[in-house]
Structures are given as structure tokens and as C-alpha cells.
Design a protein around this motif. Structure first.
Motif, PDB file in Angstrom:
ATOM      1  N   ARG A  22      36.942  51.227  52.533  1.00  0.00           N
ATOM      2  CA  ARG A  22      38.375  50.947  52.562  1.00  0.00           C
ATOM      3  C   ARG A  22      39.029  51.186  53.922  1.00  0.00           C
ATOM      4  O   ARG A  22      39.852  50.405  54.350  1.00  0.00           O
ATOM      5  CB  ARG A  22      39.072  51.781  51.488  1.00  0.00           C
ATOM      6  N   HIS A  66      42.196  37.632  53.783  1.00  0.00           N
ATOM      7  CA  HIS A  66      43.614  37.986  53.809  1.00  0.00           C
ATOM      8  C   HIS A  66      44.424  36.861  54.427  1.00  0.00           C
ATOM      9  O   HIS A  66      44.099  36.374  55.505  1.00  0.00           O
ATOM     10  CB  HIS A  66      43.849  39.267  54.618  1.00  0.00           C
ATOM     11  N   VAL A  77      55.107  43.105  41.718  1.00  0.00           N
ATOM     12  CA  VAL A  77      53.736  42.643  41.533  1.00  0.00           C
ATOM     13  C   VAL A  77      53.458  42.818  40.045  1.00  0.00           C
ATOM     14  O   VAL A  77      53.656  43.901  39.496  1.00  0.00           O
ATOM     15  CB  VAL A  77      52.741  43.454  42.390  1.00  0.00           C
ATOM     16  N   TRP A  79      51.056  42.095  36.395  1.00  0.00           N
ATOM     17  CA  TRP A  79      49.765  41.810  35.771  1.00  0.00           C
ATOM     18  C   TRP A  79      49.988  41.796  34.268  1.00  0.00           C
ATOM     19  O   TRP A  79      50.510  42.764  33.710  1.00  0.00           O
ATOM     20  CB  TRP A  79      48.720  42.863  36.148  1.00  0.00           C
ATOM     21  N   THR A  95      45.571  37.155  48.670  1.00  0.00           N
ATOM     22  CA  THR A  95      44.188  36.684  48.660  1.00  0.00           C
ATOM     23  C   THR A  95      44.014  35.274  48.138  1.00  0.00           C
ATOM     24  O   THR A  95      43.138  34.560  48.590  1.00  0.00           O
ATOM     25  CB  THR A  95      43.287  37.627  47.835  1.00  0.00           C
ATOM     26  N   TYR A 115      48.164  36.215  44.368  1.00  0.00           N
ATOM     27  CA  TYR A 115      47.469  37.465  44.061  1.00  0.00           C
ATOM     28  C   TYR A 115      47.469  38.408  45.265  1.00  0.00           C
ATOM     29  O   TYR A 115      47.185  37.994  46.393  1.00  0.00           O
ATOM     30  CB  TYR A 115      46.031  37.149  43.656  1.00  0.00           C
ATOM     31  N   THR A 116      47.782  39.686  45.012  1.00  0.00           N
ATOM     32  CA  THR A 116      47.856  40.671  46.097  1.00  0.00           C
ATOM     33  C   THR A 116      47.713  42.086  45.543  1.00  0.00           C
ATOM     34  O   THR A 116      47.579  42.290  44.335  1.00  0.00           O
ATOM     35  CB  THR A 116      49.184  40.525  46.871  1.00  0.00           C
ATOM     36  N   LEU A 117      47.795  43.052  46.428  1.00  0.00           N
ATOM     37  CA  LEU A 117      47.775  44.469  46.083  1.00  0.00           C
ATOM     38  C   LEU A 117      49.132  45.065  46.417  1.00  0.00           C
ATOM     39  O   LEU A 117      49.623  44.918  47.536  1.00  0.00           O
ATOM     40  CB  LEU A 117      46.684  45.198  46.867  1.00  0.00           C
ATOM     41  N   PRO A 121      51.821  50.979  44.072  1.00  0.00           N
ATOM     42  CA  PRO A 121      51.313  50.691  42.732  1.00  0.00           C
ATOM     43  C   PRO A 121      51.728  51.750  41.720  1.00  0.00           C
ATOM     44  O   PRO A 121      51.913  52.913  42.054  1.00  0.00           O
ATOM     45  CB  PRO A 121      49.803  50.676  42.923  1.00  0.00           C
ATOM     46  N   HIS A 125      45.823  48.727  36.372  1.00  0.00           N
ATOM     47  CA  HIS A 125      45.223  47.683  37.186  1.00  0.00           C
ATOM     48  C   HIS A 125      45.205  48.019  38.671  1.00  0.00           C
ATOM     49  O   HIS A 125      45.016  47.143  39.514  1.00  0.00           O
ATOM     50  CB  HIS A 125      45.923  46.340  36.931  1.00  0.00           C
ATOM     51  N   TRP A 128      46.866  45.834  41.637  1.00  0.00           N
ATOM     52  CA  TRP A 128      46.518  44.435  41.851  1.00  0.00           C
ATOM     53  C   TRP A 128      47.272  43.567  40.860  1.00  0.00           C
ATOM     54  O   TRP A 128      47.378  43.898  39.679  1.00  0.00           O
ATOM     55  CB  TRP A 128      45.021  44.206  41.675  1.00  0.00           C
ATOM     56  N   CYS A 146      42.519  30.893  43.176  1.00  0.00           N
ATOM     57  CA  CYS A 146      41.870  32.073  42.594  1.00  0.00           C
ATOM     58  C   CYS A 146      40.757  31.644  41.652  1.00  0.00           C
ATOM     59  O   CYS A 146      40.805  30.606  41.044  1.00  0.00           O
ATOM     60  CB  CYS A 146      42.875  32.915  41.817  1.00  0.00           C
TER      61      CYS A 146
END
Length: 146
Positions: A22, A66, A77, A79, A95, A115-117, A121, A125, A128, A146
């Protein structure tokens, strides 16, 4: 080492660390952001907001995975219909793009999710998830599906 003292070759060395854990990927992301900002500084000064008036496109490549895009700050964000975090800044990496359910945001891609991070957060999930294409100012067509 000061950021201003780095040479272009130093950035490519950092970019190549993307396969490391990471920390290496984060360093590569920061290097990509710096290169993008340094090449787009004049274009970003008087840029209109809103996806309908997009004057530039997201930039990135398949190698890094990226794609850097300008977006509205503070966007959710999501999900599976839940908010899993927020994007705090006005430029983030994404992404891929997904054509699915209507976003309710209109714009040129009313069914597109990106789609991203999340920067901040929470819930499940791992942060993400997807943001509405209408919350991304740049044109998102360059992103892979995707």
C-alpha cells in the motif's frame, strides 16, 4: 528532499513502486497527482463546474489503474445503496465506470457510476464504492468499464 528538487526521473521511479504494498501504491498515486497538477495548472484556473460543461477529461492510464478527475468536493461514495464514505477533495482518482441504475443526477451520463475509494470511509466494504457521474466534473469516457 524538497518536492521542488525532484527530477522527472524521480517521479517515474516512484510510479514504478505501484506493485509494492500500500505505501508504494500511495507514493505512486501522489506522484501521478503531482504530474497531473503540474501539466494542468493553467487549465484548472478558470474551469466551469458541472458535468454538462466539462471542458477536460479524466487523465490516467491502464498501467497505474488510476484515472484522475476533477469532482465536486464532499460527494458520497456508495455501495449497495449505502453511503460507505466521502471524497473530501476536488480531485480524486477513480478506477472504472459502470453503466447501471439511474443516478438521479442527470448530466450526459445519467446511468453512469464511477468506482473509487473514499477519503473518509465508514461502514462496510472498506470505503470502496461508486459515485454519481454527475458529481464528477471531468468527462469520464476515458475510464475503462468495470
Amino acid at each position: 528532499m524538497r518536492l521542488g528538487a525532484l527530477k522527472a526521473t524521480d517521479f517515474w521511479d516512484v510510479l514504478m513502486m505501484k506493485t509494492l504494498p500500500r505505501g508504494g501504491r500511495l507514493a505512486g498515486s501522489v506522484a501521478c497527482a503531482f504530474l497531473l497538477v503540474s501539466t494542468l495548472t493553467s487549465a484548472a484556473v478558470a474551469r466551469p463546474s458541472g458535468n454538462a460543461a466539462a471542458v477536460s477529461t479524466c487523465e490516467g492510464d491502464a498501467l497505474s489503474g488510476h484515472w484522475w478527475c476533477e469532482n465536486k468536493p464532499g460527494i458520497r461514495v456508495q455501495w449497495a445503496g449505502q453511503t460507505v464514505g466521502y471524497l473530501n477533495s476536488d480531485t480524486n482518482w477513480f478506477t472504472c465506470r459502470y453503466e447501471g441504475d439511474p443516478t438521479g443526477g442527470g448530466g450526459p451520463h445519467p446511468n453512469r457510476w464511477i468506482y473509487t475509494l473514499a477519503d473518509t470511509p465508514h461502514l462496510g466494504h472498506g470505503g470502496w464504492g461508486f459515485v454519481k457521474d454527475s458529481d464528477v466534473i471531468d468527462e469520464t469516457n476515458p475510464l475503462p468499464r468495470c
